[in-house]
Write an enzyme that holds these catalytic residues in place. Structure first.
Site, short mmCIF file in Angstrom:
data_model
loop_
_atom_site.label_atom_id
_atom_site.label_comp_id
_atom_site.label_asym_id
_atom_site.label_seq_id
_atom_site.Cartn_x
_atom_site.Cartn_y
_atom_site.Cartn_z
N GLY A 30 0.81 -1.22 0.00
CA GLY A 30 0.00 0.00 0.00
C GLY A 30 0.84 1.26 0.00
O GLY A 30 2.02 1.23 -0.33
N HIS A 36 4.39 1.75 -8.09
CA HIS A 36 3.43 0.65 -8.05
C HIS A 36 2.55 0.67 -9.31
O HIS A 36 2.29 -0.37 -9.92
CB HIS A 36 2.49 0.78 -6.84
CG HIS A 36 3.18 0.67 -5.51
ND1 HIS A 36 3.28 1.71 -4.63
CD2 HIS A 36 3.78 -0.39 -4.89
CE1 HIS A 36 3.90 1.32 -3.53
NE2 HIS A 36 4.22 0.06 -3.66
P1 AMP Z 1 6.02 -2.40 -1.66
O1 AMP Z 1 4.64 -1.84 -1.56
O2 AMP Z 1 7.09 -1.45 -1.28
O3 AMP Z 1 6.14 -3.75 -1.02
O4 AMP Z 1 6.25 -2.66 -3.22
C1 AMP Z 1 5.38 -3.46 -3.97
C2 AMP Z 1 6.03 -3.74 -5.30
O5 AMP Z 1 6.27 -2.52 -5.97
C3 AMP Z 1 7.40 -4.43 -5.14
O6 AMP Z 1 7.54 -5.42 -6.16
C4 AMP Z 1 8.36 -3.30 -5.35
O7 AMP Z 1 9.62 -3.70 -5.85
C5 AMP Z 1 7.62 -2.46 -6.37
N1 AMP Z 1 8.11 -1.08 -6.34
C6 AMP Z 1 8.17 -0.25 -5.26
N2 AMP Z 1 8.72 0.92 -5.61
C7 AMP Z 1 9.01 0.85 -6.94
C8 AMP Z 1 9.61 1.73 -7.88
N3 AMP Z 1 10.03 2.94 -7.52
N4 AMP Z 1 9.75 1.31 -9.15
C9 AMP Z 1 9.34 0.06 -9.51
N5 AMP Z 1 8.78 -0.82 -8.67
C10 AMP Z 1 8.61 -0.45 -7.40
#
Ligand code: AMP
Length: 279
Positions: A30, A36
C-alpha cells in the site's frame, strides 16, 4: 473494482469468472505511488484481470518502529487503483493471512538470502517468502509483477518459484523514479524536507559509479562511493556493493559475460532507503 478482505470471497469471485482468465497479480504494502502503478500498467498489457493486494506484512519487518510507522493510506490507494482500471483488490487482515500463528517459514534461497539486505535485515526474506508464497496460493496468478527497486527480492521470488515449481511467471519491472532521480518508495513520504532534498544524491552517486565501473575495478568504485558518503553531511551509507546479478555475491573481479549491479542502502535520518543500478 471489487475489494475483498476475505480469502473465500476473493477465490469465489476469481473462480466464477467464466472466460479463460490470465490473472496479473501485483503484491504491495500500500501507500501506492507511481512506481506501483507502473507495475499495474505493465500487468494490464499482459493479462485480462488485474489483482492487487495491499497488506503490510508484519513478518518481514526486522524493525518494529518501521512496521508501526509504515504509511497506511488505504482510502487513497483504492481511489488510485479504481482510476487506473484495477479489477480486484485484496486487503486481508493479519489474522486472515496468518491465523493465530504470526510467524514466517524458514526458506533456503540457495544463499541469495544471505547477501546485502539479508545481512542487515534479520529474517526479512523469510517474511517475504512466506507472504508471497501464501498470496500465490490464494490468488493463483498467471503472471506476478515485482519491481527491480527491490532487486534482491525479485531474484529471491524467482528462486522460490523455480525451486518449488510454483506455476506462475515472474515479471521484473524497471525502477520508477522521481524527476530528481530518487527511486519512488512509500517510505519517501516519511522523509523530512531536509532529507528529501538530500536523497537524490543516492542515485546521482550510483550513476557516477556506473560511469567509473567502465574503466575502474569494482574495488576502486566501491571505495570511491564510500568516500563520497563519508563526506556527506546528512546521508549515512549502510552498504554499497557491486554484485553479480544472478548470485548477488559481491565481486572481486569483473568477468566477461556476467551482468553486474551496484546495490546501496542509505539512512536518511531514521528512514532507510535502498536503490540499485545495472552497471
Ligand atoms: P512495496 O509496496 O514497497 O512492497 O512494493 C510493492 C512492489 O512494488 C514491489 O515489487 C516493489 O519492488 C515495487 N516497487 C516499489 N517501488 C518501486 C519503484 N520505484 N519502481 C518500480 N517498482 C517499485
Amino acid at each position: 473494482m471489487f475489494v475483498f478482505k476475505k480469502i473465500v470471497a476473493l477465490q469465489k469471485y476469481l473462480n466464477n469468472s467464466d472466460s479463460p482468465q490470465s490473472i496479473g497479480f501485483i503484491p504491495t504494502m500500500g501507500a501506492l505511488h507511481k512506481g506501483h502503478l507502473s507495475l499495474i500498467e505493465k500487468a494490464k498489457e499482459q493479462n485480462n484481470i488485474i489483482v492487487v493486494s495491499i497488506f503490510v506484512n508484519p513478518t518481514q519487518f526486522d524493525n518494529q518502529e518501521d512496521l508501526v510507522k509504515y504509511p497506511r493510506t488505504e482510502e487513497n490507494d483504492l481511489k488510485l487503483l479504481e482510476s487506473i482500471g484495477c479489477d480486484v483488490v485484496f486487503t486481508p487482515s493479519s489474522e486472515e493471512i496468518y491465523g493465530t500463528n504470526l510467524a514466517s517459514t524458514s526458506f533456503n534461497f540457495d544463499g541469495l538470502e544471505h547477501q546485502m539486505e539479508g545481512k542487515f535485515r534479520d529474517g526479512h526474506f523469510d517474511g517475504v517468502g512466506t507472504i508471497v508464497q501464501r498470496l500465490f496460493e490464494i490468488v493463483k496468478p498467471t503472471n506476478a509483477y515485482f519491481g527491480e527497486k527491490d532487486f534482491q527480492q525479485l531474484q529471491i521470488i524467482k528462486k522460490m518459484v523455480e525451486k518449488n515449481n510454483i506455476p506462475v511467471n515472474i515479471v521484473g519491472c524497471e525502477i520508477y523514479r522521481e524527476e530528481d532521480g530518487l527511486a519512488m518508495s512509500s517510505r519517501n513520504t516519511r522523509l523530512t524536507q531536509e532529507y528529501r532534498q538530500a536523497a537524490p544524491f543516492i542515485y546521482k552517486t550510483l550513476k557516477k559509479a556506473k560511469k567509473k565501473f567502465k574503466n575502474k575495478s569494482a574495488k576502486k568504485v566501491v571505495k570511491w562511493v564510500k568516500k563520497k558518503f563519508k563526506k556527506h553531511p546528512l546521508l549515512k551509507l549502510e552498504y554499497f556493493e557491486i554484485a553479480d546479478e544472478k548470485t548477488l555475491q559481491s565481486i572481486k573481479k569483473k568477468e566477461k559475460g556476467n551482468a553486474y549491479r551496484g546495490f546501496i542502502a542509505v539512512f536518511a535520518g531514521e528512514i532507510r532507503l535502498i536503490d540499485n543500478i545495472a552497471l
